[in-house]
Design an enzyme around this catalytic site. Structure first.
Site, PDB file in Angstrom:
ATOM      1  CE  LYS A  71      -4.207  -1.548   2.356  1.00  0.00           C
ATOM      2  NZ  LYS A  71      -5.115  -1.233   3.463  1.00  0.00           N
ATOM      3  CG  ASP A 107      -8.260   0.914   4.077  1.00  0.00           C
ATOM      4  OD1 ASP A 107      -8.986   0.030   3.591  1.00  0.00           O
ATOM      5  OD2 ASP A 107      -7.018   0.874   4.016  1.00  0.00           O
TER       6      ASP A 107
END
Ligand code: NAD
Length: 288
Positions: A71, A107
C-alpha cells in the site's frame, strides 16, 4: 456473463491474497449489475509492487486494489493521488482514468460510510479513538477530511506512536476546522474523561482481536453512556468484548465488518460509478 474480447480486468495485488473475499464480492457484483468486468487476485511481494503496477498500466486495466504489504510502495507509482491517499500515506485503490493512474484510499471512507449506515453522521462530532497503526491512521485522517470537528487520539508508546504524531501534524497543517490532540493511552483518567466528552469512541487497535479477544480497552463499564456510540475496527471476532459490553450498557454499536465491506463498496463506486449490491454481499459472503 461470458468473457469476451471486450471484457475488462480489475484485480487485487498484495501478499498473501489467497484468503481474500474481494474476487467473489466484486465478480458477484459485476454479474448482478451486468457489467462486463472480471476481478482476479495476484500474489505480489512488496518489492515487486512497482513492477506489477507498471505491468497493469501496460495492460490498461480498469483499476486495481492493493492490500498489504504494497500500500505504501504504490504511492509513488500513481500519476495522481486523492487527498486522503496523500495524507494517509497509503493507496488501496487505483483507478485508470484514460491511462492516468489515480491512487485513492477507501479504508477511512469505508469506516465513515459504515457509521452513516448505522445512523451515525460524523460531521461536527467529537471522537476519541485509540490506535496509531494502518486502520487508525486511515480513520483519523478521513474523519478530519470529512468534517469531524474534534479528534482525541490515544496511543500506546510503541513503534507506532510516531505515526500518530505524524497524523496529528498532517491534520493540523492540511485540514481546517478539526481540532486534534494526541495522548498516551496509559493515562486512563484522561482517556475516560475524553470519552465522556465525545459522541463516539473508536477502537482502532488490535485489542479485541484473537488472541486478545477477551480484552477491551474500556475496563470501566461506567464509561458507557446510552448516548455514546462505540465503534470497533476489529472484525474477528465479529462481536468484540468492547462492543458486547457497550451494547449491554445501551450504547449504539458499530461493528468492524461493515468497514471492510464498505471500503470495497467505495472502491467499486470509483471503478464503475455504481453502488455495489451491499446488502446481498453482506448476506452471501459476510454472514457468520
Ligand atoms: P497495525 O499493526 O497497523 O496497528 C496496530 C495498532 O494496535 C497500533 O496502534 C498498536 O499500538 C495497537 N496495539 C496493538 N496491541 C495493543 C495493546 N495491547 N494495547 C494497545 N494498543 C495496541 O494494525 P492495523 O492494520 O491498523 O489493524 C488493527 C486492527 O484493525 C486489526 O484487528 C485488523 O484486523 C483491523 N482492521 C480492520 C479493518 C476493517 O475494514 N474493519 C481494516 C484494517 C484493519
Amino acid at each position: 456473463m461470458e468473457i469476451s474480447g471486450h471484457t475488462q480486468m480489475l484485480c487485487l495485488i498484495g501478499s498473501p491474497v489467497g484468503h481474500s473475499g474481494s474476487p467473489a464480492m466484486y465478480n458477484y457484483s459485476f454479474q448482478k449489475l451486468g457489467l462486463d468486468y472480471v476481478y482476479l487476485a495476484f500474489d505480489i511481494k512488496e518489492e515487486d509492487t512497482s513492477k506489477a503496477i507498471n505491468a497493469l498500466r501496460l495492460l490498461n486495466v480498469k483499476g486495481f486494489n492493493i492490500t498489504m504489504p504494497g500500500k505504501t510502495a504504490a504511492l509513488s507509482c500513481c500519476d495522481e493521488l486523492s487527498k486522503a491517499a496523500q495524507l494517509i500515506g497509503a493507496v488501496n485503490t487505483v483507478v485508470n482514468e484514460n491511462g492516468k493512474l489515480i491512487g485513492h484510499n477507501t479504508d477511512g471512507l469505508g469506516w465513515v460510510r459504515n457509521c452513516r449506515e448505522h445512523g451515525f453522521e460524523i460531521r461536527g462530532k467529537k471522537m476519541t479513538i485509540a490506535g496509531s497503526g494502518g486502520a487508525a491512521t486511515a480513520i483519523e485522517i478521513t474523519s478530519a477530511l470529512e468534517g469531524m470537528s474534534e479528534i482525541s487520539i490515544f496511543a500506546r508508546k510503541d513503534t507506532f506512536f510516531a505515526n500518530a504524531e505524524a497524523t496529528v501534524e498532517k491534520i493540523r497543517r492540511h485540514v481546517s476546522g478539526c481540532r486534534v490532540n494526541l495522548y498516551d493511552l496509559e493515562d486512563r483518567d484522561l482517556f475516560y474523561h475524553e470519552i465522556e466528552d465525545s459522541h463516539i469512541f473508536t477502537n482502532a487497535t488490535r485489542v479485541g482481536m484473537k488472541p486478545m479477544d477477551q480484552e477491551s480497552l474500556i475496563e470501566n463499564p461506567e464509561v458507557f453512556r446510552s448516548d455514546l456510540t462505540v465503534s470497533d475496527v476489529v472484525y474477528n471476532p465479529r462481536e468484540t468484548r468492547l462492543l458486547s459490553d457497550a451494547a449491554v450498557a445501551g450504547c449504539k454499536v458499530i461493528p468492524g465488518i461493515g468497514m471492510l465491506l464498505w471500503q470495497g463498496a467505495e472502491a467499486f463506486k470509483l471503478y464503475t460509478g455504481k453502488e455495489m449490491p451491499v446488502k446481498e454481499i453482506m448476506e452471501k459472503y459476510f454472514a457468520v
